[in-house]
Design an enzyme around this catalytic site. Structure first.
Site, short mmCIF file in Angstrom:
data_model
loop_
_atom_site.label_atom_id
_atom_site.label_comp_id
_atom_site.label_asym_id
_atom_site.label_seq_id
_atom_site.Cartn_x
_atom_site.Cartn_y
_atom_site.Cartn_z
CD GLU A 302 -2.66 -1.06 2.68
OE1 GLU A 302 -3.61 -1.84 2.80
OE2 GLU A 302 -2.25 -0.34 3.62
CE LYS A 304 5.68 4.55 6.78
NZ LYS A 304 5.38 5.86 7.34
CE LYS A 500 9.00 1.81 10.17
NZ LYS A 500 8.78 2.83 11.19
P1 ATP Z 1 7.37 4.48 14.26
O1 ATP Z 1 8.44 5.42 13.84
O2 ATP Z 1 7.21 4.31 15.71
O3 ATP Z 1 7.38 3.21 13.49
P2 ATP Z 1 5.75 6.18 12.90
O4 ATP Z 1 4.56 6.88 13.41
O5 ATP Z 1 6.94 6.98 12.58
O6 ATP Z 1 6.04 5.13 13.90
P3 ATP Z 1 6.08 4.34 10.80
O7 ATP Z 1 6.27 3.05 11.51
O8 ATP Z 1 7.23 5.02 10.16
O9 ATP Z 1 5.29 5.34 11.71
O10 ATP Z 1 5.04 4.01 9.71
C1 ATP Z 1 3.77 3.60 10.06
C2 ATP Z 1 2.90 4.80 9.93
O11 ATP Z 1 2.67 5.09 8.58
C3 ATP Z 1 1.56 4.58 10.52
O12 ATP Z 1 1.57 4.89 11.88
C4 ATP Z 1 0.67 5.51 9.72
O13 ATP Z 1 0.61 6.75 10.38
C5 ATP Z 1 1.40 5.70 8.42
N1 ATP Z 1 0.76 5.11 7.25
C6 ATP Z 1 0.61 5.72 6.05
N2 ATP Z 1 0.05 4.92 5.16
C7 ATP Z 1 -0.19 3.74 5.77
C8 ATP Z 1 -0.76 2.51 5.34
N3 ATP Z 1 -1.17 2.32 4.11
N4 ATP Z 1 -0.84 1.52 6.27
C9 ATP Z 1 -0.41 1.68 7.53
N5 ATP Z 1 0.14 2.83 7.99
C10 ATP Z 1 0.26 3.86 7.11
#
Ligand code: ATP
Length: 676
Positions: A302, A304, A500
């Site tokens: 998906e 991001k 991710k």
């Molecule tokens: P962390 O750094 O603790 O992992 P983060 O808030 O920086 O948390 P990431 O893990 O980098 O987030 O990425 C996950 C985040 O991406 C989710 O919390 C959400 O906010 C965002 N996101 C965007 N698109 C999607 C998607 N398709 N599915 C899930 N999350 C998504």
């Protein structure tokens, strides 16, 4: 027959069945826990104490559990003590009848405010003995301190702390646990609670497991049985699952006391109104790494989106019974029913997104009565009809926004559904959840959309999709397991079933880091009136300490440096907190130290070992055990105000990034399945 306390724990004379749990008894357990680093022993002490509470004073079980996890209420209630060192010092000085200067000098010498409070107390001759503290009383006292607002709030907070400290350690009971650690400790633990760190190494998970054990044992004992290992395991698993779906001891503890632990899945259910902790992803550095992980299993990619995580809860007017009784104040009347929007942190975002609340009901199909949606709100360019960068979203006000005044429009990109029409969906496969999501909603251009997805399994297809995501102003891809129990929604977990891929980090360490600002250095040249560089740290939940990871002076505009100076100079402290872990060499000390409050997102070229920093030094990355991990060429990206300091990147995650860097896709070294 009621068993006496002394049959199960060290004798505690003032605590009889039906009387309030003495705070000193809890502190006695804390002192025992403090003496060990072994999780099993901690669990045993905790469980033993909770059992005793259930037996003698079950009505106090909730405040006992809350004080054990250093919280006053569930996260979504938004209750924070927010008490800096200066207020605590003032209260200690007033309670102990000493000058503030004297307390400050003591703090300089001892370093631990909890011990300063203890010393000050024990020096004071108490003429009029206040009644001994109780667990309930301490919880109420702290709650009052946290919720004071309005004129003179600071003064009333100090008065509240003073009151607790004056009554601390007045029971006269000498706890002789260990010669050097025994003795009174109430003042110490009150101060540590106020500082937000009990420093017992007692993870919230350990308390949860102990609680399950205590309840299973207590229930068996009432029936004259000995609990079996399988009952214990069942109880633990059940409580963990229920807590992950309904993270509120305020709901779970009373339900458990009334209906028993085995009935929890029926009495405490995921329901709209109460936010659950979102599922999180693990970073990867290459598409091949993703393919290795999901080998032989179906997955989906998906976009991001780069916005703000939002959990939207909704209950239509026609279905009021679907709203959780435990709902926090955040739930608002919205067009069509009751709705709330929560952040990644379970904070209430409803006041920030009244425009979303107003339109929500127009995105659902007729038979959609209630739902919990996992999604990302993203700034939207109405003219160009496309996604805008994250910075635009940040210009929206956080509070008291009127729908008609909103300048930066947002589009909601939905990627998961956790509840629909009376049924939790977390234990359905992603394929099923996705189908439910698509059936329940109607996309509206520029307002509501499903996250763009692609189910191709080939490297080339993924590469093309990744490029497309970047062209569409996204950060990269999320890759998720599609079928089977591994694809279930795992609340609060950083799962290997969600990966991710961030375009920017493919050649580097896989991800940015979120770090806590602990100190700063004065600027040189043009920057002398502001801080020019900062000392950052990651968070070690096992030792409850911040471990330093780098100095940073790059990525800041002049304006940002000025703003940061203003913001940070308000939280300076005289010396590092005892739970800051940094090298002790004199030349490496920052000019000023701060309370641990702000989290910054930081990018790095790579990770290296250094004797100067402490990040991950207990994770076995350096054979000599003396070096920590540090960031090379760190660069400031942004302030993460949706993260609290103890949600910063953990030492274990830093260590995992370091290991992975050594062995890009070869999968050497253990992987971490969650943050605990
Ligand atoms: P962390 O750094 O603790 O992992 P983060 O808030 O920086 O948390 P990431 O893990 O980098 O987030 O990425 C996950 C985040 O991406 C989710 O919390 C959400 O906010 C965002 N996101 C965007 N698109 C999607 C998607 N398709 N599915 C899930 N999350 C998504």
């Amino acid at each position: 027959t009621q068993l006496k306390a002394k049959d199960h724990n060290d004798p505690y004379p003032d605590w009889k069945a039906g009387t309030p749990v003495p705070y000193a008894a809890l502190c006695q357990t804390f002192s025992l826990i403090e003496m060990t680093t072994k999780r099993l022993i901690m669990t045993e002490h905790c469980a033993k104490f909770l059992r005793q509470v259930m037996r003698l004073t079950p009505g106090d079980l909730l405040p006992t559990v809350l004080l054990m996890i250093n919280k006053l209420a569930p996260d979504y209630a938004g209750i924070e003590l927010g008490i800096g060192e200066s207020l605590i010092m003032k209260a200690i000085s007033e309670a102990g009848g000493q000058t503030l200067a004297g307390i400050k000098a003591e703090q300089q010498a001892v370093g631990d405010l909890g011990l300063v409070a203890l010393k000050t107390r024990s020096r004071q001759a108490t003429i009029l003995k206040p009644p001994p503290l109780t667990v309930k009383g301490v919880h109420q006292g702290l709650m009052a301190i946290a919720t004071v607002s309005g004129n003179g709030a600071q003064g009333r907070k100090v008065a509240g702390i003073k009151k607790l400290l004056s009554a601390a350690d007045s029971s006269g009971v000498k706890i002789d646990i260990h010669k050097d650690k025994g003795g009174p400790s109430e003042a110490k633990f009150i101060v540590r609670f106020l500082e937000g760190k009990l420093r017992l190494g007692l993870a919230e998970r350990t308390v949860l497991v102990s609680l399950a054990q205590a309840v299973v044992c207590h229930e068996a004992e009432k029936e004259g049985k000995v609990p079996s290992t399988s009952d214990m395991e069942k109880g633990e698993a059940m409580l963990k699952q229920v807590y992950s779906e309904l993270p509120s001891y305020n709901v779970i503890v009373p339900a458990m006391l009334e209906g028993g632990i085995m009935n929890l899945p029926d009495t405490c259910k995921l329901k709209p109104g109460v936010p659950l902790k979102p599922m999180l992803a693990k970073p990867t550095k290459a598409i091949t790494e993703v393919l290795d992980r999901f080998e032989g299993q179906k997955f989906t990619c998906e976009f991001k989106y780069d916005g703000e995580r939002a959990q939207i809860h909704y209950v239509a007017k026609q279905a009021p019974e679907e709203l959780s009784q435990a709902k926090p104040d955040a739930n608002q009347e919205a067009a069509g029913g009751v709705a709330a929007i929560f952040s990644r942190n379970s904070e209430d975002l409803s006041k920030k997104y009244p425009d979303v609340l107003a339109k929500l009901h127009t995105w659902i199909k007729d038979d959609t009565q209630s739902f919990v949606l996992d999604c990302e709100t993203v700034a939207w360019d109405v003219e160009e009809k496309k996604v805008l960068p994250f910075q635009q979203l940040m210009t929206r006000k956080r509070k008291d926004v009127k729908a008609e005044d909103v300048k930066v429009k947002v589009c909601v990109f939905a990627f998961d559904l956790l509840y629909l029409n009376g049924e939790p969906a977390v234990k359905k496969s992603l394929t099923e959840r996705r189908a439910l999501l698509k059936n329940a909603f109607n996309p509206v251009e520029g307002e509501f959309a499903f996250a763009e997805s692609m189910d191709g399994q080939e490297l080339e297809e993924i590469q093309v999709f990744l490029d497309e995501s970047v062209k569409a102003s996204c950060e990269g891809l999320m890759v998720k397991m599609l079928d089977g129990p591994e694809s279930w929604y795992e609340p609060s977990k950083r799962s290997r079933n969600w990966l991710k891929i961030k375009k920017d980090y493919l050649a580097g360490v896989g991800d940015s880091l979120d770090l806590v600002v602990l100190g700063a250095y004065y600027g040189k040249g043009k920057r002398t009136s502001v801080y020019g560089a900062f000392l950052l740290a990651c968070w070690n939940p096992n030792t409850e300490s911040y471990e330093t990871v780098c100095n940073i002076g790059t990525g800041f505009s002049e304006q940002v440096l000025e703003d940061l100076h203003k913001q940070l100079s308000e939280i300076t402290i005289d010396r590092p907190k005892p739970f800051y872990s940094h090298s002790s060499g004199g030349q490496h000390q920052p000019d000023v130290w701060f309370e641990p409050r702000y989290v910054w997102e930081v990018k790095t070229a790579d990770l290296t070992l250094s004797p100067r920093y402490k990040a991950g030094w207990k994770e076995g990355v350096d054979p000599s055990g003396s070096k920590g991990i540090s960031l090379r060429f760190p660069r400031f990206i942004k302030i993460r105000d949706d993260k609290k300091p103890d949600e910063a990147t953990s030492s274990r995650q830093v260590a995992e990034m370091y290991r992975k860097q050594e062995s890009v896709t070869k999968n050497k070294g253990p992987s971490v399945d969650d943050d605990f």
